[in-house]
Design a protein around this motif. Sequence first.
Motif, mmCIF file in Angstrom:
data_model
loop_
_atom_site.group_PDB
_atom_site.id
_atom_site.type_symbol
_atom_site.label_atom_id
_atom_site.label_comp_id
_atom_site.label_asym_id
_atom_site.label_seq_id
_atom_site.Cartn_x
_atom_site.Cartn_y
_atom_site.Cartn_z
ATOM 1 N N VAL A 1 0.857 -1.187 0.000
ATOM 2 C CA VAL A 1 0.000 0.000 0.000
ATOM 3 C C VAL A 1 0.889 1.232 0.000
ATOM 4 C CG1 VAL A 1 -1.814 1.236 1.221
ATOM 5 C CG2 VAL A 1 -1.729 -1.245 1.331
ATOM 6 N N HIS A 2 0.683 2.091 -0.961
ATOM 7 C CA HIS A 2 1.535 3.271 -1.088
ATOM 8 C C HIS A 2 0.679 4.532 -0.997
ATOM 9 C CE1 HIS A 2 5.150 5.382 -2.687
ATOM 10 N NE2 HIS A 2 4.233 6.249 -3.070
ATOM 11 N N PRO A 3 1.004 5.451 -0.102
ATOM 12 C CA PRO A 3 0.192 6.659 0.031
ATOM 13 C C PRO A 3 0.612 7.740 -0.951
ATOM 14 C CG PRO A 3 1.913 6.691 1.675
ATOM 15 C CD PRO A 3 2.100 5.418 0.874
ATOM 16 N N GLY A 4 -0.358 8.490 -1.463
ATOM 17 C CA GLY A 4 -0.053 9.715 -2.189
ATOM 18 C C GLY A 4 0.086 10.827 -1.169
ATOM 19 N N ALA A 5 0.030 12.079 -1.659
ATOM 20 C CA ALA A 5 0.224 13.165 -0.705
ATOM 21 C C ALA A 5 -0.534 14.424 -1.111
ATOM 22 C CB ALA A 5 1.709 13.459 -0.529
ATOM 23 N N GLY A 6 -1.642 14.232 -1.827
ATOM 24 C CA GLY A 6 -2.430 15.407 -2.165
ATOM 25 C C GLY A 6 -2.126 15.937 -3.545
ATOM 26 N N ALA A 7 -2.636 15.282 -4.588
ATOM 27 C CA ALA A 7 -2.474 15.759 -5.956
ATOM 28 C C ALA A 7 -3.457 14.975 -6.827
ATOM 29 C CB ALA A 7 -1.047 15.549 -6.450
ATOM 30 N N TYR A 8 -4.483 15.668 -7.291
ATOM 31 C CA TYR A 8 -5.471 15.044 -8.169
ATOM 32 C C TYR A 8 -4.808 14.397 -9.377
ATOM 33 C CZ TYR A 8 -9.085 15.151 -11.901
ATOM 34 O OH TYR A 8 -9.925 14.854 -12.942
ATOM 35 N N ILE A 9 -3.788 15.058 -9.908
ATOM 36 C CA ILE A 9 -3.181 14.576 -11.149
ATOM 37 C C ILE A 9 -2.594 13.179 -10.985
ATOM 38 C CG2 ILE A 9 -0.925 15.667 -10.731
ATOM 39 C CD1 ILE A 9 -2.770 15.171 -14.103
ATOM 40 N N CYS A 10 -2.281 12.774 -9.745
ATOM 41 C CA CYS A 10 -1.724 11.432 -9.548
ATOM 42 C C CYS A 10 -2.756 10.339 -9.767
ATOM 43 C CB CYS A 10 -1.079 11.317 -8.182
ATOM 44 S SG CYS A 10 0.394 12.325 -8.078
#
Lengths: 450, 329, 173
Positions: free
Chosen positions: A162-171
Amino acid sequence: MGKRLLLEHAHVESIDRLDVYRRHGGYAAVEKALKSMSPAEVVEEVKKSGLRGRGGAGFPTGLKWSFLDKKSGRPRYLVCNADESEPGTFKDRYLMEKLPHLLLEGIIVSSYALESHCAFIYVRGEFRWIIKILERAIEEACAAGWLGKNILGTGFDLDIIVHPGAGAYICGEETALLESLEGKRGLPRIKPPFPAVVGLYGMPTVVNNVETLAATPWIVLNGGDAYASIGIGKSTGTKLISACGNIRKPGVYEIELGLSLEEFLYSDEWCGGMEGAYGLKAVVPGGSSVPILPASLALKTASGQPRLLSYESLAEGGFESGSMLGSGGFIVYDEAQCIVRNTFNFARFYHHESCGQCSPCREGTGWLERILHKLEEGHGTLADIDLLWDVQKKIEGNTICPLGDAAAWPVASAIRHFRHEFEEHVHHPERCLFRRRQAAVPVNALAEPV
Amino acid sequence: MIRITIDDIETQVEEGTTILNAARKIGGKIVPPAMCYYSSLPGSGGKCRACLVKVEQASARDPRPMPKLVASCCTPAQDGMVVRNITSPEVIEARKGVVELLLVNHPLDCPICDQAGECDLQNFAYEHGLEKTRSEFPRRTFDPIDIGPHIQLHMTRCILCYRCTLVADQLTNERVHGILWRGEVSEISTYIQKAIDNDFSGNMIDVCPVGALTDKHFRFRNRVWFLNPMDAHRACSKCSGKVVLWLRGKEIYRVTARKDAYGEVHDFICNACRWEHYDLNDWVVEGPRSFQPWSVINANKYNAQTKELPDQLYSKLDNRRWNEFEGVT
Amino acid sequence: MLAVRSGKPVTFSAQALEQAQQIIRRYPEGQKKSALIPILHLAQEQNGGFLSVEAMDYVAEMLDLSPIEVYEVATFYTMFHLKPVGRYVLEVCHTGPCEIKGAEWLLQTLKSKLGVDEGEITPDGLFSIRRVECLAACGYAPMLQCGERYYEFLNTEEKVEALLEHLRQNANT
Ligand SMILES: Cc1cc2nc3c(=O)[nH]c(=O)nc-3n(C[C@H](O)[C@H](O)[C@H](O)COP(=O)(O)O)c2cc1C
Ligand code: SF4
Ligand code: SF4
Ligand code: SF4
Ligand code: FES
Ligand code: FES
């Protein structure tokens, strides 16, 4: 009550725990696929099912899988897109929260089909509690032998990370997601090459939405033909729709594709109709990126047919009078809402979320927002409306990734269908109901958490 | 070899060649403009969208047109591909759109910009008949900053082509500047006050298509079109030593790497050659630079604007005075 | 652009260090950089809610990256705070579906109850308010995120007041 392939057990107490999930038939698809089917057979069933990507683009999943480069013998990856950030969309969150093991089961059978031994779930960083739910589910599955080395003694190995993003719609865009997963800025890649050939760490990769993967266990258990018999035409199976806006019962619903939009909106089984005294003004049927439909075109197509919740029916009429099923983010506006304001709001969103890599989107989204702000504030002119049209046209189709189009379409469709409202904002901004209500308390106390 | 037709002219290129490079092989007016692609920098291209073209036929095997315009700098040519550039009104229209959008946040202060006369954006805008945008909103602004002893950054002029970061990745051991933030507010920066200082940092100036990264030693000393470019070389242990000297009389005003017809450097030069040899005796002069990149200046179209400049500002290295002038504008 | 140096070195607790090593280990051989975003989250937590230059440099060293690579990534993602923030950051979604349900009202209410503007920190250091884009809670609007949790249907003054009180209580324990 329509068929429920995904959410059938969503309301069972503690269904997020492995033992409860098992008692309701969980992991039977893993058992069936790994013990009695070859990977190619799983791919074949998914192809037969007609399952289409639930992340927004609606690309046939089986076909996407068949592009994966298996010949070169390089490691292959499956990446589950759980970035869910499209305004109006909150279905993947619901699914993961309630049924984490269903997603894991889907990832296991899909990885088996793709002959991949390492899968990632890219979860938007804000979903911290979901990350914990998923990690606990993975631990449970590992301990019970559904994950890890030599699953069920079949020799098939799989790890899920499980890998978290950090706040970016584009991801949420699949190649930006891969960049982000590699620890970089989320800049969409230039295609070709496509991820099926050069994906994560340069290896062949398939990226699928949460809901897409969660649909695969049912297909494995019941067969592609059974899945294809549900739904309508090329829109097979069921779809999660997250409904929000001015309706009585916002929430996540599983519908059989082909349900009429009118029934979905007004029936008590689903949205329960409009929340207050105002009638229906418009619907955005598939997340903020898809064209907005005025009430008349939302309920009936231009040719007078009832509008159905299916890929084809929603797209009927093209950009002139249609829209898209997109991610299933169903946003309803009542007569008190202001289309100019909403268009401004969405333009602000895309401006904020543009990665800034290519010039039309980087510069154009900001310009759109500024013109719309001026119009919304009542300082605009009729020429500004034409300028707005011009600017969105300069962006559409000229960018690296579809975010540019996604920024242009809401603007174009709002002008196309609601030009009179823009003009009203030029001549009589003080009449705007939304602006008048903004100061007041916005309360809609009807809706409470389920 | 594969065949490709661009604006009705056919040529043959190696498999894997991009449409842009195929067009460059044909040469002339049909070559799409490129503001971010740089052939010697792997990973460049695709960002500015200036080089968009229409693919009328994808290949001999698949004769369908491509649904959208494509960036010619990163789309490989296919056998039997048919491409339209200047013969497609759609392309011209899209390109005009790209120019206008590039100018939305651009100061367009060419009269006080050191890049004027050799600026890709200035040429690009001029060629498309646009000197300003219809945007009436405030532009994003940044104060110019010194990044190290040699280079000044005018972030307001940057078009975020990413070339300078790619050149730094390629020529230096540890890049200290990069692209920060996101979207319209992205900027080139070191984040913390940090000097960019290594033997090849000067090449960032040469690859910058606009006046965002400029040579602090050259700033305001002269306008390029008053200078005489001469090919010259010297024996150098760090680089090829092949340069262009920008002379007025016998005085060297500036040393740069050599650019080809498309404004690209293939032999990057070291900072010693660029900044430590302002004596003509250090160099073997080969002769006048054989060609000049096409530019609005060379085409004599820029005179109106240059006249606005107070002449004396270019006569001597006088930063103090110049700063006053900038303060006024 | 101003970078914030906190002036104090960053240290991870023993537990956080172990967690960081676990994160690094889960990615394939040679793909250490993949650990950057998860470890930046960890660093932010360890550094009192924001990423100082020191914190980012520390992460760079841990992952064998050059500092600029870390700055590039940290500035791209909105969840990373590059300036100090309150102990509780109230992140209010202001995107379309939330707006039609009163996101602006929620923002106003918070601002007047706490007496600070967006981006500021309350004098007691407890709260800051921030606008964010869609958090995938559109049907449960108006809402905000605070730390690990979403607080949804914040559509009356009483509910907002109760939330603030709850957080203040938490701070004391
Ligand atoms: C700007 C942008 C944002 C996107 N966001 C998401 C997202 O949040 N979740 C998702 O599953 N797909 C998203 N997509 C679509 C993905 O690029 C990709 O098509 C999808 O994950 C493929 O999975 P599917 O075939 O199962 O739908 C987005 C696309 C774009 C262009
Ligand atoms: S279209 Fe926008 S989001 Fe997509 S690559 Fe270009 S700048 Fe980035
Ligand atoms: S960068 Fe080019 S276009 Fe911009 S001000 Fe300088 S010369 Fe003019
Ligand atoms: S400073 Fe120059 S080279 Fe660097 S990104 Fe900006 S325009 Fe390109
Ligand atoms: S040169 Fe092709 S996109 Fe910039
Ligand atoms: S719009 Fe606020 S959570 Fe989606």
